[in-house]
Write a protein that holds these residues in place. Structure first.
Motif, short mmCIF file in Angstrom:
data_model
loop_
_atom_site.label_atom_id
_atom_site.label_comp_id
_atom_site.label_asym_id
_atom_site.label_seq_id
_atom_site.Cartn_x
_atom_site.Cartn_y
_atom_site.Cartn_z
N TYR A 235 7.67 11.16 11.20
CA TYR A 235 6.57 10.44 10.24
C TYR A 235 7.07 9.18 9.93
CZ TYR A 235 3.96 14.77 10.31
OH TYR A 235 3.16 16.05 10.69
N ALA A 236 6.45 7.94 10.39
CA ALA A 236 6.51 6.74 9.76
C ALA A 236 6.16 6.59 8.48
CB ALA A 236 6.21 5.67 10.73
N VAL A 237 6.83 6.10 7.40
CA VAL A 237 6.43 5.96 6.04
C VAL A 237 5.83 4.85 5.65
CG1 VAL A 237 6.56 6.71 3.54
CG2 VAL A 237 7.64 8.15 5.49
N ILE A 238 4.90 4.55 4.86
CA ILE A 238 4.41 3.29 4.59
C ILE A 238 4.16 3.36 3.19
CG2 ILE A 238 3.36 2.37 6.80
CD1 ILE A 238 1.22 2.81 3.79
N TRP A 239 4.36 2.31 2.41
CA TRP A 239 3.87 2.28 0.89
C TRP A 239 3.16 1.16 0.49
CZ3 TRP A 239 5.41 -1.62 -2.53
CH2 TRP A 239 5.01 -1.75 -3.87
N THR A 240 2.06 1.31 -0.16
CA THR A 240 1.02 0.29 -0.57
C THR A 240 0.42 0.60 -1.80
OG1 THR A 240 -1.03 -0.74 0.36
CG2 THR A 240 -0.87 1.84 0.55
N THR A 241 0.02 -0.56 -2.52
CA THR A 241 -0.46 -0.60 -3.91
C THR A 241 -1.98 -0.69 -3.67
OG1 THR A 241 -0.23 -2.92 -4.16
CG2 THR A 241 1.58 -1.39 -4.99
N THR A 242 -2.42 -0.68 -2.53
CA THR A 242 -4.03 -1.16 -2.03
C THR A 242 -4.53 0.14 -1.21
OG1 THR A 242 -3.65 -2.43 -0.26
CG2 THR A 242 -4.10 -3.33 -2.46
N PRO A 243 -4.40 1.45 -1.89
CA PRO A 243 -4.94 2.65 -1.09
C PRO A 243 -6.31 2.42 -0.23
CG PRO A 243 -4.38 3.35 -3.32
CD PRO A 243 -4.34 1.77 -3.49
N TRP A 244 -7.12 1.65 -0.74
CA TRP A 244 -8.31 1.50 -0.16
C TRP A 244 -8.12 0.65 1.09
CZ3 TRP A 244 -9.74 -3.73 0.84
CH2 TRP A 244 -9.08 -4.51 0.12
N THR A 245 -6.96 0.23 1.40
CA THR A 245 -6.91 -0.58 2.96
C THR A 245 -6.53 0.65 3.88
OG1 THR A 245 -4.47 -1.15 2.26
CG2 THR A 245 -6.19 -2.74 1.92
N ILE A 246 -6.09 1.73 3.58
CA ILE A 246 -5.86 2.68 4.45
C ILE A 246 -7.04 3.08 5.58
CG2 ILE A 246 -4.82 5.23 4.88
CD1 ILE A 246 -2.65 3.19 3.85
N PRO A 247 -8.21 3.15 4.81
CA PRO A 247 -9.34 3.47 5.71
C PRO A 247 -9.74 2.44 7.01
CG PRO A 247 -9.83 4.13 3.65
CD PRO A 247 -8.61 3.42 3.38
N VAL A 248 -9.02 1.12 6.83
CA VAL A 248 -9.14 0.24 7.82
C VAL A 248 -7.94 0.13 8.43
CG1 VAL A 248 -11.25 -0.60 7.01
CG2 VAL A 248 -9.03 -1.50 6.29
N VAL A 378 5.16 -1.44 7.40
CA VAL A 378 4.05 -2.19 6.50
C VAL A 378 2.76 -1.72 7.34
CG1 VAL A 378 2.89 -4.15 5.81
CG2 VAL A 378 5.38 -3.84 5.77
N HIS A 379 1.90 -0.90 6.83
CA HIS A 379 0.53 -0.87 7.48
C HIS A 379 -0.24 -2.05 7.45
CE1 HIS A 379 -3.36 -0.43 5.32
NE2 HIS A 379 -2.63 -0.42 4.25
N MET A 380 -1.01 -2.10 8.67
CA MET A 380 -1.63 -3.54 9.05
C MET A 380 -3.13 -3.08 9.03
SD MET A 380 0.51 -6.09 9.93
CE MET A 380 1.35 -5.25 8.17
N ALA A 381 -3.51 -3.79 8.06
CA ALA A 381 -5.21 -3.74 8.02
C ALA A 381 -5.67 -5.18 8.18
CB ALA A 381 -5.74 -3.29 6.66
N PRO A 382 -5.89 -5.67 9.47
CA PRO A 382 -6.35 -6.94 9.82
C PRO A 382 -7.60 -7.57 8.96
CG PRO A 382 -6.91 -5.73 11.64
CD PRO A 382 -5.98 -4.94 10.58
N ASP A 383 -8.39 -6.84 8.21
CA ASP A 383 -9.56 -7.17 7.54
C ASP A 383 -9.24 -7.56 6.31
OD1 ASP A 383 -12.60 -5.99 8.48
OD2 ASP A 383 -10.80 -4.97 9.47
N HIS A 384 -7.95 -7.34 5.96
CA HIS A 384 -7.56 -7.47 4.14
C HIS A 384 -6.15 -8.07 4.10
CE1 HIS A 384 -11.30 -5.43 3.65
NE2 HIS A 384 -10.77 -4.43 4.20
N GLY A 385 -5.57 -8.82 4.88
CA GLY A 385 -4.25 -9.49 4.79
C GLY A 385 -4.17 -10.57 5.78
#
Length: 1010
Positions: A235-248, A378-385
């Motif tokens: 499992y590749a592990v990412i850390w984020t402080t914006t959980p709402w970006t995981i759905p995208v 780093v998880h990538m959410a192109p809508d939000h960064g």
């Protein structure tokens, strides 16, 4: 025994009706009314017509409430500068203005709708805009009167408003200049978005506050890894402080040069247990253990220890309900470079939902990935960064627009559709639906609501903002412009604008001949303009330069109703906006006739004309960023009123405007004219309370300028502004204002003394400088030096480093009046003024200098305390059609400067201070009542060494205001004793010729005998 004669009536005491008590709060409104009745500003423009012009262009405040101390400080400082430039003889107009569009006003109108439980979107646009216009107009009127009450002189009958039809037409015209030169594109990029206000925001509309966010660790199972097959199943592990970006989420980023580890939790159980750790520790199947036990994870090697500790801490908190603490054992299976992740694929934790979530998540190489914090992935959410957007776009992954304007996921989104808002702490918290669903899917490794950090908020609604990808209009910073450098070398290539997700205009040049060889990007032009602008204080250039160097493309579109529309037509098939000068001319004419409303109710086919079919075009209804409005004001205020080549000499605002008006004006003018709209920029700090805290209603520490004016008068507030080191933040409170009042009172009393002493002065009484005593010539020397110091602050031509440093100006002026005049010159010469014969040359010299001082000081003071200066001037020269503010800089002869006087008089003043110190004990013990009763002996050796032996003892006794001064050998320093002489009944001096107390001295007998 007969009573001694009363000689009071024979003494020439000052005579004036000028009151010691100022009564500014009551007096200033009457002076304002007088200025309006005589049209002071208009007459001043007539008198300065044809002179060198100095233009301070007013930065527009928002018309949405009573003024606060920041407004007062800003406007007073501007007025002081404008008045000082007028004093130099320049034509210094001041056109006040207001920003009338945008969210500050629209938000207020929406608040009224919310109170009535009405939806603004259900109101016809024209009706809503009319309400915004009326609201802005109301507050323009209120603020106008408040600014006038501060003593700010300007063209109040014809201020500039961004909502005036001509202004709106010009703003639209400035936008079309960018369009015609190809410096405009529409693209989908992440921008700062307010879910509360439902619009994009500019950086200047954002403030940062510390908040506590939810931090989560999420595991993405690796399904393919062609360069490292052993990673499959880990499992590749990412850390984020914006959980709402995981759905995208659409991808994972790694650092190519980062070292990673593949680690397995070989056992995990309860700390302190006697049972060995095994994969199935009997009786302990707590989720905090089972989600880690026996699994393999990929994280950055340098971050493994901190990440491992973070996981156990989160598990400890989670297991606190059973009073146990977890412990673990791990084994490193592989250490590898990030390049081994090239071509690898993972699956989203919610892949079981199918659709978007079933698509593989590729690993992408990202240069921005570091090992500063987190996991090194780093998880990538192109809508939000921004980094997410750029990296995903380069790899064929585009935005999905899952989050709506209000921060909710769109209804058809597979996971959490219709839910939100994403800025709601409960929704994104560790027990909210996002974390709950991830936990149930086995993808959530840790979650805690304890991460403290700085986060952007809207400075109007105070709500958190998000980065959100939406179609917007942009002015590119790094696309070449047809405008060459002004004042510097040109050059510079440009990236293709398609890198921004845009369709560029096919003809970058208005004439379509392509870019010039020396074309530069907007960033190049702006940075070049910065270097050719004077920044006050000098250090402020670093702030604006760094902001322009690093800023993204300018987002100029807003999804609102109140503002100037982006008046463009976009071809439905090609996506290109229409550039036709004839169409643009018709648009601008329509705006001149009906303002921006002309666009929203327009006959667009008529505006397009016969050459185009409206059916082929989309009408753009976004409005312009309000910073584009204010950034364009130079075009319809400075150029519109003073000619197309006119440019402001000075912009002046608070330090926050380096990312606001200073920058938007710089970019707008650089993009359309190739240069800055200003020659110099002054930055001031913020007004804080007396303890140095930011003023806040909640803290109850707000100092209201309107209350200060009502209680003490505007001139007191102006003294405070002029006295502060306003390049930094400044303090104001009761103690600070008390200091300003005290300084003002001393200056006022000095003016009162001058008026009284000059009550019957005439031109015939004047004495040439060459015939004056040395003391008077010394005072003229000090005046000439003061004049040079003050001029260095106001006159840019002097090339002084002190330009516009009015704290220096005010300090020098007040120190001169208090120390050199009141405490020294006036004190010494009052005997001469009161008792010498009117025709006595010394008295004539003194009054000649007083007249010179009066004319200089009333002018010097006029920019700072305009009401009092007017009162002083009218007291001596009453004329309702004239004003002190018509006067020009005083005529001070540079020949008065005589450096040879400095050393001698500095020592005389030093000895005078020492004499006063020596006298004080005798006065305290009531051995003598005043210094006039003292005989002073000074060491002859000390006198020679200190270069005052050349001064006669008679003159020194007058300077020291004592009975007698003698030089004696054999004593040390200064000795004082009561004089044995008698006191003159008229002048009160103790002199040898006075035979008994109350008799007259020779001088007084001669004066009375005459």
């Amino acid at each position: 025994m007969t009573d001694a004669p009363d000689y009071k009536a024979t003494v020439f005491l000052p005579v004036t009706d000028f009151p010691m008590k100022a009564g500014l709060a009551q007096k200033e409104p009457a002076i304002l009314a007088q200025w309006e009745a005589m049209d002071l500003y208009g007459k001043l423009r007539e008198r300065r017509k044809g002179r060198e012009r100095f233009i301070l262009h007013d930065g527009p405040p928002y018309a949405n409430g009573d003024i606060h101390m920041g407004h007062a400080m800003n406007k007073v400082l501007k007025d002081i500068i404008v008045r000082s430039q007028s004093l130099l003889g320049k034509d210094a107009p001041y056109v006040p203005g207001w920003d009338c569009h945008g969210l500050p006003i629209e938000w207020k109108i929406e608040e009224e709708y919310r109170k009535k439980k009405q939806n603004k979107d259900e109101v016809p646009a024209q009706e809503f805009r009319a309400e915004c216009r009326a609201y802005a107009d109301k507050w323009v009127g209120v603020q106008k009167e408040q600014f006038k009450r501060l003593g700010v002189m300007g063209d109040w009958d014809d201020p500039y408003l961004t909502m005036k039809f001509d202004a709106e037409a010009t703003i639209a015209g400035e936008l079309l200049k960018f369009a015609e030169s190809g410096q405009l594109y529409r693209g989908a990029k992440p921008v700062m978005w307010s879910p509360v206000e439902k619009t994009a925001l500019a950086e200047a509309e954002v403030e940062y506050e510390d908040i506590v966010s939810t931090q989560i660790d999420v595991a993405f199972e690796i399904t393919e890894a062609p360069n490292a097959p052993e990673l499959v199943g880990a499992y590749a592990v990412i850390w984020t402080t914006t959980p709402w970006t995981i759905p995208v989420n659409q991808a994972l980023a790694y650092g190519p040069e980062v070292e990673y580890v593949l680690v397995e939790f070989t056992s995990i159980g309860i700390a302190g247990t006697a049972i060995p750790y095994t994969d199935a520790l009997e009786g302990w199947d707590h989720p905090a253990l089972t989600r880690l036990r026996g699994k393999k994870f990929v994280v950055a090697k340098d971050l493994f220890d901190s990440w491992h500790g973070h996981l156990l801490k989160a598990a400890t908190i989670e297991m606190s309900e059973v009073g146990k603490t977890p412990a673990s054992m791990t084994e490193t299976l592989k250490v590898f470079k990030g390049t081994d992740l090239a071509g690898a694929v993972a699956r989203h934790p919610m892949h079981h939902l199918g659709g978007f979530f079933a698509k593989p998540r590729p690993f992408l190489a990202g240069d921005f990935v570091t090992t500063d914090a987190g996991t090194g992935l780093v998880h990538m959410a192109p809508d939000h960064g921004e980094d997410d957007f750029a990296l995903c776009k380069a790899n064929g992954l585009g935005p999905v627009f899952a989050v709506e304007n209000d921060g909710k996921y769109r209804e058809d989104w597979l996971w959490l559709g219709g839910q939100g808002s994403v800025i709601n702490p409960k929704f994104v918290g560790k027990d909210g639906p996002i974390c709950t669903d991830l936990r149930e899917a086995g993808g959530l490794l840790a979650a805690s609501d304890d991460f403290r950090h700085s986060y952007p908020h809207s400075w109007r609604s105070k709500a958190k903002i998000i980065f959100r990808c939406t179609p917007q209009w942009f002015i590119p910073m790094d696309m070449t412009s047809p405008l060459p450098f002004r004042g510097g070398a040109g050059g510079g290539g440009s990236p293709d604008s398609s890198a921004h997700g845009a369709i560029p205009h096919p003809n970058p040049s208005p004439e379509g001949e392509g870019l010039k060889k020396n074309a530069a990007t907007l960033r190049d032009l702006a940075l070049n303009s910065i270097e050719h602008t004077r920044w006050v204080p000098e250090r402020s250039i670093n702030r604006i330069r760094s902001m322009v160097e690093g800023r993204p493309d300018w987002v100029i579109s807003r999804q609102r109703a109140w503002g100037v529309p982006i008046a463009l037509y976009v071809h439905r098939k090609t996506g290109e906006y229409l550039v036709d000068k004839s169409v643009n001319a018709r648009i601008i004419e329509a705006f001149k006739g009906a303002g921006a409303d002309a666009w929203f109710g327009a006959d667009h086919q008529a505006l397009l004309g016969p050459d185009y079919d409206l059916n082929d075009y989309e009408v753009v209804n976004d409005i312009l960023d309000v910073w584009f409005d204010s950034g364009s004001t130079h075009s319809f205020v400075v150029e519109g009123r003073y000619g197309p080549d006119a440019r402001a000499d000075l912009y002046l605002e608070g330090s926050d405007q380096h990312r606001g008006w200073f920058q938007s004006s710089l970019l707008e003018s650089s993009g359309t004219r190739g240069r800055a709209p200003y020659g110099a920029v002054l930055t001031h700090g913020f007004a804080l309370d007396g303890q140095g805290r930011k003023m806040s209603k909640s803290l109850g520490n707000v100092v209201d300028p309107l209350k200060v004016i009502a209680e003490s008068g505007s001139d007191i507030l102006r003294v405070w502004v002029a006295s502060t080191d306003y390049f930094d933040d400044v303090r104001i409170g009761k103690e600070v204002l008390a200091g300003s009042s005290d300084a003002y009172r001393k200056l006022r009393n000095s003016f009162r003394y001058l008026l009284g002493a000059l009550s019957d002065f005439s031109e015939e009484e004047k004495l040439p400088v060459a015939e004056m005593p040395e003391l008077e010539r010394y005072m003229l020397h000090l005046l000439a030096r003061l004049d040079a110091d003050l001029r260095s602050v106001v006159d840019k031509a002097a090339g002084s480093e002190n330009w516009l440093e009015f704290s220096r100006y005010t300090r020098a002026l007040f120190d001169f009046v208090n120390s050199d005049l009141s405490a020294f010159f006036f004190d010494i010469r009052k005997d001469c003024l009161y008792c010498d014969a009117k025709a006595d040359p010394k008295r004539r010299a003194y009054r000649t200098v007083l007249d010179t001082l009066f004319h200089a000081l009333v002018r010097y003071a006029a920019p700072i305390i305009p009401f009092t200066a007017e009162e002083v001037w009218q007291s001596r020269y009453p004329n309702p059609q004239e004003s002190v503010h018509f006067l020009e800089w005083p005529e001070v002869d540079a020949a008065w400067l005589s450096q040879s006087l400095d050393g001698k008089w500095a020592e005389i003043r030093n000895q005078r201070n020492q004499v006063n110190e020596a006298i004080e004990p005798l006065r305290r013990e009531k051995i003598i009542r005043s210094s006039l009763e003292a005989d002073v002996c000074i060491s002859d050796l000390a006198a020679i060494l200190n270069d005052i032996r050349s001064v006669s003892e008679q003159d020194l006794s007058e300077y020291f205001i004592v009975a007698n001064v003698a030089f004696e050998q054999g004593i040390e320093g200064i000795t004082v004793k009561p004089s044995e002489w008698h006191k003159c009944g008229r002048c009160w001096r103790l002199l040898p010729e006075v035979e008994e107390d109350g008799a007259l001295c020779d001088r007084c007998e001669e004066v009375l005998g005459a």
